[in-house]
Design an enzyme around this catalytic site. Structure first.
Site, PDB file in Angstrom:
ATOM      1  N   ASP A 162       6.687  61.798 175.260  1.00 11.47           N
ATOM      2  CA  ASP A 162       6.470  60.357 175.196  1.00 11.47           C
ATOM      3  C   ASP A 162       7.792  59.578 175.301  1.00 11.47           C
ATOM      4  O   ASP A 162       8.096  58.763 174.439  1.00 11.47           O
ATOM      5  CB  ASP A 162       5.755  60.070 173.865  1.00 11.47           C
ATOM      6  CG  ASP A 162       5.439  58.599 173.663  1.00 11.47           C
ATOM      7  OD1 ASP A 162       5.096  57.917 174.641  1.00 11.47           O
ATOM      8  OD2 ASP A 162       5.555  58.136 172.504  1.00 11.47           O
ATOM      9  N   ASN A 414       9.898  70.210 169.277  1.00 14.33           N
ATOM     10  CA  ASN A 414       9.096  69.114 168.726  1.00 14.33           C
ATOM     11  C   ASN A 414       7.642  69.272 169.137  1.00 14.33           C
ATOM     12  O   ASN A 414       7.327  69.299 170.339  1.00 14.33           O
ATOM     13  CB  ASN A 414       9.596  67.756 169.223  1.00 14.33           C
ATOM     14  CG  ASN A 414       8.782  66.616 168.615  1.00 14.33           C
ATOM     15  OD1 ASN A 414       8.872  66.349 167.424  1.00 14.33           O
ATOM     16  ND2 ASN A 414       7.963  65.961 169.433  1.00 14.33           N
ATOM     17  N   GLU A 415       6.785  69.381 168.141  1.00 12.04           N
ATOM     18  CA  GLU A 415       5.336  69.373 168.319  1.00 12.04           C
ATOM     19  C   GLU A 415       4.811  70.348 169.371  1.00 12.04           C
ATOM     20  O   GLU A 415       3.989  69.975 170.221  1.00 12.04           O
ATOM     21  CB  GLU A 415       4.842  67.954 168.624  1.00 12.04           C
ATOM     22  CG  GLU A 415       5.102  67.000 167.493  1.00 12.04           C
ATOM     23  CD  GLU A 415       4.300  65.707 167.604  1.00 12.04           C
ATOM     24  OE1 GLU A 415       3.733  65.440 168.670  1.00 12.04           O
ATOM     25  OE2 GLU A 415       4.243  64.977 166.610  1.00 12.04           O
ATOM     26  N   ASN A 468       5.221  65.719 161.621  1.00 12.55           N
ATOM     27  CA  ASN A 468       5.082  64.368 162.189  1.00 12.55           C
ATOM     28  C   ASN A 468       3.656  63.900 161.903  1.00 12.55           C
ATOM     29  O   ASN A 468       2.704  64.558 162.336  1.00 12.55           O
ATOM     30  CB  ASN A 468       5.293  64.403 163.705  1.00 12.55           C
ATOM     31  CG  ASN A 468       6.679  64.910 164.090  1.00 12.55           C
ATOM     32  OD1 ASN A 468       7.568  64.994 163.254  1.00 12.55           O
ATOM     33  ND2 ASN A 468       6.859  65.252 165.371  1.00 12.55           N
ATOM     34  N   TYR A 470       0.625  60.678 161.541  1.00 18.12           N
ATOM     35  CA  TYR A 470       0.240  59.326 161.977  1.00 18.12           C
ATOM     36  C   TYR A 470      -1.093  58.892 161.384  1.00 18.12           C
ATOM     37  O   TYR A 470      -1.898  58.266 162.065  1.00 18.12           O
ATOM     38  CB  TYR A 470       0.220  59.276 163.511  1.00 18.12           C
ATOM     39  CG  TYR A 470       1.628  59.355 164.084  1.00 18.12           C
ATOM     40  CD1 TYR A 470       2.397  58.207 164.223  1.00 18.12           C
ATOM     41  CD2 TYR A 470       2.193  60.577 164.435  1.00 18.12           C
ATOM     42  CE1 TYR A 470       3.695  58.268 164.710  1.00 18.12           C
ATOM     43  CE2 TYR A 470       3.486  60.652 164.924  1.00 18.12           C
ATOM     44  CZ  TYR A 470       4.231  59.492 165.057  1.00 18.12           C
ATOM     45  OH  TYR A 470       5.521  59.549 165.534  1.00 18.12           O
ATOM     46  N   TYR A 474      -2.920  57.045 164.731  1.00 19.39           N
ATOM     47  CA  TYR A 474      -3.771  57.781 165.673  1.00 19.39           C
ATOM     48  C   TYR A 474      -5.092  58.204 165.027  1.00 19.39           C
ATOM     49  O   TYR A 474      -6.066  58.449 165.722  1.00 19.39           O
ATOM     50  CB  TYR A 474      -3.032  58.996 166.253  1.00 19.39           C
ATOM     51  CG  TYR A 474      -1.877  58.593 167.147  1.00 19.39           C
ATOM     52  CD1 TYR A 474      -2.088  57.787 168.265  1.00 19.39           C
ATOM     53  CD2 TYR A 474      -0.572  58.977 166.872  1.00 19.39           C
ATOM     54  CE1 TYR A 474      -1.039  57.397 169.082  1.00 19.39           C
ATOM     55  CE2 TYR A 474       0.482  58.596 167.683  1.00 19.39           C
ATOM     56  CZ  TYR A 474       0.244  57.794 168.788  1.00 19.39           C
ATOM     57  OH  TYR A 474       1.288  57.406 169.589  1.00 19.39           O
ATOM     58  N   GLU A 506       8.323  62.356 161.268  1.00 20.79           N
ATOM     59  CA  GLU A 506       7.851  61.162 162.001  1.00 20.79           C
ATOM     60  C   GLU A 506       6.708  60.540 161.233  1.00 20.79           C
ATOM     61  O   GLU A 506       5.799  61.249 160.785  1.00 20.79           O
ATOM     62  CB  GLU A 506       7.324  61.525 163.398  1.00 20.79           C
ATOM     63  CG  GLU A 506       8.385  61.875 164.401  1.00 20.79           C
ATOM     64  CD  GLU A 506       7.826  62.154 165.802  1.00 20.79           C
ATOM     65  OE1 GLU A 506       6.699  61.714 166.116  1.00 20.79           O
ATOM     66  OE2 GLU A 506       8.525  62.837 166.570  1.00 20.79           O
ATOM     67  N   TRP A 551       9.483  56.978 162.443  1.00 24.65           N
ATOM     68  CA  TRP A 551       9.446  56.981 163.906  1.00 24.65           C
ATOM     69  C   TRP A 551       9.208  55.549 164.340  1.00 24.65           C
ATOM     70  O   TRP A 551       8.173  55.002 163.995  1.00 24.65           O
ATOM     71  CB  TRP A 551       8.334  57.894 164.432  1.00 24.65           C
ATOM     72  CG  TRP A 551       8.423  58.069 165.913  1.00 24.65           C
ATOM     73  CD1 TRP A 551       7.648  57.478 166.873  1.00 24.65           C
ATOM     74  CD2 TRP A 551       9.361  58.889 166.607  1.00 24.65           C
ATOM     75  NE1 TRP A 551       8.040  57.891 168.119  1.00 24.65           N
ATOM     76  CE2 TRP A 551       9.095  58.747 167.989  1.00 24.65           C
ATOM     77  CE3 TRP A 551      10.426  59.717 166.199  1.00 24.65           C
ATOM     78  CZ2 TRP A 551       9.838  59.414 168.959  1.00 24.65           C
ATOM     79  CZ3 TRP A 551      11.159  60.365 167.173  1.00 24.65           C
ATOM     80  CH2 TRP A 551      10.857  60.211 168.529  1.00 24.65           C
ATOM     81  N   LYS A 570       7.227  51.645 168.278  1.00 25.87           N
ATOM     82  CA  LYS A 570       7.231  52.019 166.859  1.00 25.87           C
ATOM     83  C   LYS A 570       8.584  51.785 166.200  1.00 25.87           C
ATOM     84  O   LYS A 570       8.777  52.129 165.027  1.00 25.87           O
ATOM     85  CB  LYS A 570       6.804  53.478 166.693  1.00 25.87           C
ATOM     86  CG  LYS A 570       5.348  53.711 167.110  1.00 25.87           C
ATOM     87  CD  LYS A 570       4.821  55.044 166.684  1.00 25.87           C
ATOM     88  CE  LYS A 570       3.401  55.268 167.191  1.00 25.87           C
ATOM     89  NZ  LYS A 570       3.304  55.428 168.653  1.00 25.87           N
TER      90      LYS A 570
HETATM   91  C1  GCB Z   1       4.879  62.058 168.316  1.00 23.38           C
HETATM   92  C2  GCB Z   1       6.013  62.537 169.155  1.00 23.38           C
HETATM   93  C3  GCB Z   1       6.894  61.407 169.635  1.00 23.38           C
HETATM   94  C4  GCB Z   1       6.034  60.216 170.056  1.00 23.38           C
HETATM   95  C5  GCB Z   1       5.243  59.757 168.850  1.00 23.38           C
HETATM   96  C6  GCB Z   1       4.331  58.566 169.166  1.00 23.38           C
HETATM   97  O1  GCB Z   1       4.277  62.774 167.581  1.00 23.38           O
HETATM   98  O2  GCB Z   1       6.780  63.522 168.538  1.00 23.38           O
HETATM   99  O3  GCB Z   1       7.688  61.856 170.701  1.00 23.38           O
HETATM  100  O4  GCB Z   1       6.783  59.182 170.594  1.00 23.38           O
HETATM  101  O5  GCB Z   1       4.445  60.791 168.385  1.00 23.38           O
HETATM  102  O6  GCB Z   1       4.753  57.439 169.011  1.00 23.38           O
HETATM  103  O7  GCB Z   1       3.202  58.807 169.575  1.00 23.38           O
END
Ligand code: GCB
Length: 594
Positions: A162, A414-415, A468, A470, A474, A506, A551, A570
């Site tokens: 991303d 990462n992820e 990470n 959200y 999300y 994150e 993040w 973000k």
């Molecule tokens: C994540 C990723 C990061 C993205 C972020 C997002 O989990 O590691 O690279 O930018 O989410 O904002 O969706």
């Protein structure tokens, strides 16, 4: 590979500035030998910078393939008898380099340096032509991965991470001199025994032969505090001033390589911070003291220059991190410019250092509805060849950054998809290699929300849990109560199952500055504030949480997508580094200013 420096035996000349530049959409330059003369039909392009946003033309921004750079440089007349090296701090993602008509270097990996010995081609006093072809294609075997699609409208680059696929000469280019007998590398490992510091060192001769060396360690005032003879050994520093978060105290290790007659052949000065790092139970200890990470996942990203390194922006970012009370950051999602780590060393800022292995999760694009469902780990996708590139990326990262006291933890990806047995097979050798190369630092990777504690098969291999999350974005968007319950349950799960320190690497929400609401409306400034306050409440209730990295530090460019408004928003700061409302409440928390 030691960073270029001026010492009593070495000099360097920057090749930064405006270079001749030309895209090669048809891919004809290599066949036509564009390095053999002046680059045809070139425009001017700044180095360092990404080329993508410098020209207001979509074919430049979205170019896929080769891009050519060329400059002329006069080799200093005073360098006669010296070894002459051409060094690129980075070329994204791969490059080939010619000096006059000779191919001198090829390198893959867009965020680590490479160099070529050009002594035979660069007569002191003469002018030489330096031509570089940089290629930005991401493939199934590159890190990060991607694939190129041939369409009726031309070639299209697809990738699974991303942030925008910026390319070009992102960092400085140097012409350097060293003596003909030279120091090829120095490594240091530090320790603390009560009030005495130890500095284990090894000095390597560039030509691989055994060398004699003398090392002298000086404190920040330049006073000698220890010395030794021998290519390797341990220095002891009574009443040591340790390097610590917020106190970037550095000693200077001067290594002198002696020639066969016992004369000083080469001298190099390496900054050294004496500190220890240890994971004990659910604590992350620096110098034996529990450390709590407060800070950000960042990006190297700014208008116009893209990922081009810029000292003004770097210092501004560090000043803003200081303003807000951050003590650390993660180099999401690739190794940053060495200047950044050197600054962090000097200022006591703690760094989680990451490879460019991002986007190794082919479930995610399908979940988000922009790509077909694919299996992540197969010989056609992320397979043995990708892992070879990834291993090289781990080696290059550790080799480049192991002497930085600011770096306390390696993040090898990462992820990635991590809940399938193939993930464990893929990652086990990478963890092993990181530990073999550097037994002094913990190793981890950032876990993705879809592979929680009970499902993830890779976290067991890590020293620290990095996740990470959200909840409230999300999932449970707009419902912070549901998000709070889910987050707390998950953090407790990680703590109970893994009994390791947990760093939330994150958490954040897209936020448009100027959008204000009374209720919990995603994208508003108030929602960002309440979302972060909720996470912080939860972190304070779970002892195993030793870190909070929001993040992101600032808004950044991504490929165009309906879920992105001119990039990922973000950031706690906008892309031009203005604070959003939440920056002030985070500052109150992090500066203990309630
Ligand atoms: C994540 C990723 C990061 C993205 C972020 C997002 O989990 O590691 O690279 O930018 O989410 O904002 O969706």
């Amino acid at each position: 590979m030691l960073p270029p420096r001026d010492t009593s035996t070495r000099e360097r000349r920057s090749l930064n500035g405006l270079w001749a530049f030309r895209l090669d959409p048809e891919g004809t330059g290599r066949q036509a030998g564009w390095w053999r003369s002046r680059l045809p039909q070139a425009r001017e392009m700044p180095v360092p910078a990404s080329y993508n946003d410098v020209v207001p033309d979509i074919t430049v921004r979205d170019h896929v393939g080769d891009a050519w750079y060329q400059t002329m440089v006069r080799v200093p007349a005073g360098w006669s008898g010296q070894r002459i090296v051409l060094r690129f701090d980075a070329a994204t993602h791969r490059a080939a380099v010619w000096v006059n008509d000779a191919l001198v270097a090829e390198h893959e990996g867009g965020y680590t340096p490479f160099e070529a010995d050009i002594t035979a081609l660069a007569a002191p006093g003469a002018e030489v032509r330096v031509t570089v072809v940089v290629n930005n294609e991401l493939t199934w075997t590159s890190v990060p991965p991607g694939h190129v699609e041939e369409t009726a409208r031309g070639r299209r680059q697809h990738y699974f991470h991303d942030f925008f696929n910026y390319a070009g000469l992102h960092r400085s280019v140097w012409l350097c001199s060293t003596p003909a007998t030279w120091i090829g590398g120095i490594t240091v490992d530090t320790g603390l025994e009560g009030t005495t510091g130890t500095v284990g060192y090894a000095v390597r001769r560039g030509d691989g032969r055994d060398g004699c060396a003398r090392v002298v360690l000086r404190d920040a005032e330049g006073i000698e505090v220890a010395s030794a003879d021998g290519a390797q050994g341990v220095l002891r520093v009574p009443d040591v001033h340790p390097w610590a978060p917020g106190d970037g105290y550095l000693y200077a290790l001067e290594a002198r390589l002696l020639d066969d007659g016992g004369q000083v052949a080469d001298s190099y000065v390496l900054p050294v911070g004496v500190r220890t790092v240890e994971v004990r139970g659910t604590q992350f200890l620096i110098n034996g003291e529990p450390f709590h990470f407060k800070g950000f996942g960042k990006h190297e990203d700014a208008p116009v220059r893209g990922k081009g390194h810029d000292d003004a922006l770097m210092v501004h970012d560090f000043e803003l991190m200081e303003w807000i009370g951050a003590n650390s950051f993660r180099t999401a999602h690739y190794p940053y410019a060495e200047e950044v780590l050197e600054y962090a060393d000097r200022h006591g800022v703690v760094v989680i250092d990451e490879t460019a292995a991002v986007g190794m999760n082919l479930k995610l694009p399908a979940i988000a509805g922009h790509g077909p469902a694919r299996t992540t780990y197969t010989s056609e996708t992320i397979g043995p060849d990708t892992r070879r590139t990834h291993l090289r990326a781990v080696r290059e990262l550790i080799e480049r950054d192991r002497n930085h006291p600011s770096v306390v933890l390696w993040s090898i990806a990462n992820e990635p998809e991590s809940a399938v047995p193939a993930a464990r097979d893929y990652f086990a050798p990478l963890f092993e290699e990181a530990r073999r190369l550097d037994p002094t630092r913990p190793v981890g990777f950032a876990n993705v929300m879809h592979d929680p504690a009970r499902a993830c098969l890779v976290s067991e291999l890590a020293d620290v849990v990095m996740i990470n999350r959200y909840y409230g974005w999300y999932v449970h968007a707009g419902d912070l109560a549901a998000a709070e319950t889910a987050l707390e349950a998950e953090l407790n799960d990680w703590a109970d199952l893994h009994r390791k320190p947990v760093i939330v690497t994150e958490y954040g929400v897209d936020t448009l500055p100027g959008l204000h609401t009374v209720l919990d409306v995603p994208w508003s400034e108030e929602y960002q504030e309440r979302f972060l306050a909720m996470y912080h409440r939860v972190f304070d209730r779970v002892d195993a949480v030793v870190g909070e990295h929001i993040w992101n530090f600032a808004d950044f460019a991504t490929r165009p997508e309906t879920g992105r408004v001119d990039g990922n928003r973000k950031g706690l700061f906008t892309r031009d580094r203005r604070p959003k409302s939440a920056a002030f409440s985070v500052r109150r928390r992090w500066r203990n200013d309630v």
